[in-house]
Design a protein around this motif. Structure first.
Motif, PDB file in Angstrom:
ATOM      1  N   TYR A  68       0.865  -1.175   0.000  1.00  0.00           N
ATOM      2  CA  TYR A  68       0.000   0.000   0.000  1.00  0.00           C
ATOM      3  C   TYR A  68       0.900   1.224   0.000  1.00  0.00           C
ATOM      4  N   THR A  69       1.059   1.804  -1.189  1.00  0.00           N
ATOM      5  CA  THR A  69       1.989   2.916  -1.365  1.00  0.00           C
ATOM      6  C   THR A  69       1.216   4.151  -1.808  1.00  0.00           C
ATOM      7  N   PHE A  70       1.575   5.291  -1.255  1.00  0.00           N
ATOM      8  CA  PHE A  70       0.883   6.531  -1.627  1.00  0.00           C
ATOM      9  C   PHE A  70       1.842   7.709  -1.464  1.00  0.00           C
ATOM     10  N   ASP A  71       1.525   8.802  -2.128  1.00  0.00           N
ATOM     11  CA  ASP A  71       2.302  10.032  -1.944  1.00  0.00           C
ATOM     12  C   ASP A  71       1.657  10.858  -0.844  1.00  0.00           C
ATOM     13  N   ASP A  72       2.439  11.339   0.086  1.00  0.00           N
ATOM     14  CA  ASP A  72       1.843  12.220   1.102  1.00  0.00           C
ATOM     15  C   ASP A  72       1.776  13.646   0.544  1.00  0.00           C
ATOM     16  N   ARG A  73       1.358  14.585   1.348  1.00  0.00           N
ATOM     17  CA  ARG A  73       1.116  15.935   0.834  1.00  0.00           C
ATOM     18  C   ARG A  73       2.379  16.654   0.389  1.00  0.00           C
ATOM     19  N   ASN A  74       3.532  16.132   0.836  1.00  0.00           N
ATOM     20  CA  ASN A  74       4.797  16.713   0.359  1.00  0.00           C
ATOM     21  C   ASN A  74       5.263  16.066  -0.932  1.00  0.00           C
ATOM     22  N   GLY A  75       4.532  15.051  -1.379  1.00  0.00           N
ATOM     23  CA  GLY A  75       4.964  14.348  -2.581  1.00  0.00           C
ATOM     24  C   GLY A  75       5.952  13.222  -2.295  1.00  0.00           C
ATOM     25  N   ASP A  76       6.191  12.921  -1.012  1.00  0.00           N
ATOM     26  CA  ASP A  76       7.077  11.798  -0.674  1.00  0.00           C
ATOM     27  C   ASP A  76       6.310  10.491  -0.806  1.00  0.00           C
ATOM     28  N   SER A  77       6.991   9.473  -1.328  1.00  0.00           N
ATOM     29  CA  SER A  77       6.338   8.169  -1.464  1.00  0.00           C
ATOM     30  C   SER A  77       6.456   7.400  -0.148  1.00  0.00           C
ATOM     31  N   LEU A  78       5.311   7.095   0.437  1.00  0.00           N
ATOM     32  CA  LEU A  78       5.254   6.387   1.714  1.00  0.00           C
ATOM     33  C   LEU A  78       4.541   5.054   1.521  1.00  0.00           C
ATOM     34  N   THR A  79       4.794   4.119   2.429  1.00  0.00           N
ATOM     35  CA  THR A  79       4.169   2.797   2.340  1.00  0.00           C
ATOM     36  C   THR A  79       3.743   2.327   3.722  1.00  0.00           C
ATOM     37  N   LEU A  80       2.529   1.760   3.786  1.00  0.00           N
ATOM     38  CA  LEU A  80       2.091   1.097   5.017  1.00  0.00           C
ATOM     39  C   LEU A  80       2.934  -0.153   5.161  1.00  0.00           C
ATOM     40  N   ARG A  81       3.574  -0.343   6.280  1.00  0.00           N
ATOM     41  CA  ARG A  81       4.558  -1.429   6.386  1.00  0.00           C
ATOM     42  C   ARG A  81       3.926  -2.800   6.081  1.00  0.00           C
ATOM     43  N   PRO A  82       4.570  -3.561   5.187  1.00  0.00           N
ATOM     44  CA  PRO A  82       4.068  -4.915   4.906  1.00  0.00           C
ATOM     45  C   PRO A  82       4.657  -5.946   5.863  1.00  0.00           C
ATOM     46  N   GLU A  83       5.683  -5.582   6.595  1.00  0.00           N
ATOM     47  CA  GLU A  83       6.337  -6.487   7.543  1.00  0.00           C
ATOM     48  C   GLU A  83       7.166  -5.631   8.487  1.00  0.00           C
ATOM     49  N   GLY A  84       7.757  -6.242   9.512  1.00  0.00           N
ATOM     50  CA  GLY A  84       8.414  -5.450  10.543  1.00  0.00           C
ATOM     51  C   GLY A  84       9.932  -5.400  10.513  1.00  0.00           C
ATOM     52  N   THR A  85      10.554  -6.379   9.844  1.00  0.00           N
ATOM     53  CA  THR A  85      12.017  -6.452   9.927  1.00  0.00           C
ATOM     54  C   THR A  85      12.688  -5.194   9.380  1.00  0.00           C
ATOM     55  N   ALA A  86      12.207  -4.725   8.220  1.00  0.00           N
ATOM     56  CA  ALA A  86      12.836  -3.561   7.593  1.00  0.00           C
ATOM     57  C   ALA A  86      12.759  -2.348   8.528  1.00  0.00           C
ATOM     58  N   SER A  87      11.585  -2.123   9.117  1.00  0.00           N
ATOM     59  CA  SER A  87      11.430  -0.977  10.021  1.00  0.00           C
ATOM     60  C   SER A  87      12.323  -1.130  11.240  1.00  0.00           C
ATOM     61  N   CYS A  88      12.416  -2.364  11.731  1.00  0.00           N
ATOM     62  CA  CYS A  88      13.201  -2.609  12.939  1.00  0.00           C
ATOM     63  C   CYS A  88      14.680  -2.339  12.660  1.00  0.00           C
ATOM     64  N   VAL A  89      15.164  -2.783  11.513  1.00  0.00           N
ATOM     65  CA  VAL A  89      16.553  -2.520  11.143  1.00  0.00           C
ATOM     66  C   VAL A  89      16.769  -1.014  10.973  1.00  0.00           C
TER      67      VAL A  89
END
Ligand code: ATP
Ligand code: MG
Length: 431
Positions: A68-89
């Motif tokens: 689930y990827t979307f651009d926020d109001r600044n135009g940055d591409s953000l994603t709802l995390r699909p898993e936790g390892t990447a965020s944890c690292v």
């Protein structure tokens, strides 16, 4: 209700009937992890899209079609995390808590998001409890992760219905050599491959190993084996893990085709699977990812972890009727008061009981009702006792204490004696 006001497909409400089991499960895991010295970390649900592309891999199912990827109001591409390892690292690197070889044993619990086809055990918002360990490179920590999940299955009564599958993926060099051999073998037999596998041949050939297509699986039986391409260090590591599992008495099967869907794994990979949930049989999965931290800009840092799917485990516990009986009762005591003076007295009496009996689950009836209808509500609440306070009781500063689960006759108790009476009787009723 209009469709636009309904929950998003594959994203579920967890209703009050279900939350006791969720809380029991989560509390069991949290206490277990405390007992092994793991500490909780909480990461944001939204991260930069780049984080997942870099870590999970561009040509994985998750990044190619599930985020689930979307651009926020600044135009940055953000994603709802699909898993936790990447965020944890990302978090440990950002806060420098694994620098200098510092060991971190961490866990998290929370929602993950993947745009998949919703079905039983597969949702678009689902929940994982994940564990990640940094700066421990030996097979002993791989074994500890498996030992602690085995203990969890014991606590939940699931040992007979889950099976551990293990494999070693070796180093990326070893996998590279194997990949070449596999591609060469399959390229010579394209006409026997399904369309999905042909596509993967060019992008992520190792994923062909876990193809669900029978003809592809038959072909793979004659294909080169990853085990024959493993480097010595990975082989020694794998033997070390197996020896520890044998010593701990944990049964496992080697599944040479287990490759996992994320790019960052190497050496140990494992899955706990059950045959009780149809196609969604993996309840817990993980492995070693010794190159990931460096790949994300940190110093070389050993890493290993797993994540379990809470929905699937809750489904499993329910379908096997392993929900502990005490979860059915959420109220210990139900207080019925008749008439406004009694209602006022009930309010202060209830607060006194809460002061004196910590942990007491006491519901005070709201609104009027006949004696009969109030007792019916008390009974339906699951409470062990109903407290009955009317005009007469109020005048005499006593209260009726009526057992609701067949533990004898109603008794009249003085207000002062009530906490002690309840302490003794509630304890007895529970035992
Ligand atoms: P699967 O092969 O079932 O798609 P996966 O390999 O994609 O699983 P992981 O990324 O390893 O799963 O996630 C770990 C665990 O999280 C899984 O074993 C499963 O229990 C749970 N899980 C993954 N995706 C979902 C989902 N869409 N809905 C519910 N649980 C999920
Ligand atoms: Mg998946």
């Amino acid at each position: 209700m209009s469709k636009s006001l309904q929950a998003i497909r594959g994203m579920n409400d967890i209703l009050p009937e279900q939350t006791p089991l969720w809380r029991y499960f989560e509390a069991t895991v949290a206490t277990l992890l405390d007992g092994y010295g793991y500490r909780q970390i909480r990461m944001p649900i939204v991260e930069a899209t780049e984080l997942f592309k870099r870590s999970i891999g561009e040509v994985t199912d998750i990044v190619e079609k599930e985020m689930y990827t979307f651009d926020d109001r600044n135009g940055d591409s953000l994603t709802l995390r699909p898993e936790g390892t990447a965020s944890c690292v990302r978090a440990v690197l950002e806060h420098g808590i694994t620098g200098g070889g510092q060991v971190q044993k961490l866990w998290y619990n929370g929602p993950m998001f993947r745009h998949e086809r919703p079905q039983k055990g597969r949702y678009r918002q689902f929940h994982q409890i994940g564990v990640e360990v940094f700066n421990l490179a030996g097979p002993d920590i791989d074994a500890e992760l498996i030992v602690l999940t085995w203990r969890l299955w014991g606590l939940l009564g699931l040992r007979d219905v889950v099976k551990l599958e293990l494999n070693s993926l070796g180093t990326s060099e070893a996998r590279g050599r194997y990949r070449d051999a596999l591609v060469e073998f399959l390229s010579a037999r394209l006409e026997q491959l399904d369309a999905d596998s042909i596509r993967r041949l060019a992008t992520n050939p190792l994923r062909i190993l876990d193809s669900k297509v029978a003809q592809t699986q038959a072909l793979l039986n004659d294909a080169p084996k990853l085990a024959d391409y493993l480097d010595d260090a990975s082989l020694v590591h794998f033997e070390g893990l197996k020896a520890r599992l044998d010593a701990a008495g944990i049964p496992y099967v080697i599944n040479p085709k287990l490759v996992r869907g994320l790019d960052y794994y190497g050496k140990t990979v494992f899955e706990w699977v059950t045959d009780q949930l149809g196609a969604q049989g993996t309840v817990c999965a993980g492995g070693r990812y010794d190159v990931l931290v460096e790949q994300m800009g940190g110093k070389p840092t050993a890493g290993v972890g797993f994540a379990m799917g809470i929905e699937r485990l809750v489904l499993l516990i329910e379908s096997l009727e392993l929900v502990p009986a005490e979860l059915a009762r959420q109220v210990d005591l139900y207080c019925c008061a008749f008439g406004e003076p009694a209602e006022l007295a009930a309010l202060t009496l209830a607060e006194t009981l809460r002061d004196r009996l910590p942990g007491l689950r006491l519901q005070v009836n709201a609104g009027a009702g006949s004696f009969k209808s109030q007792l019916k509500k008390a009974d339906k609440s699951g409470a062990l006792f109903a407290l009955v306070l009317g005009e007469d009781e109020l005048a005499q500063r006593v209260i009726g204490c009526k057992p609701l689960r067949g533990q004898g006759e109603q008794q009249t108790i003085a207000w002062d004696a009530l906490p002690a009476h309840l302490a003794a009787n509630l304890k007895q009723s529970v035992e």
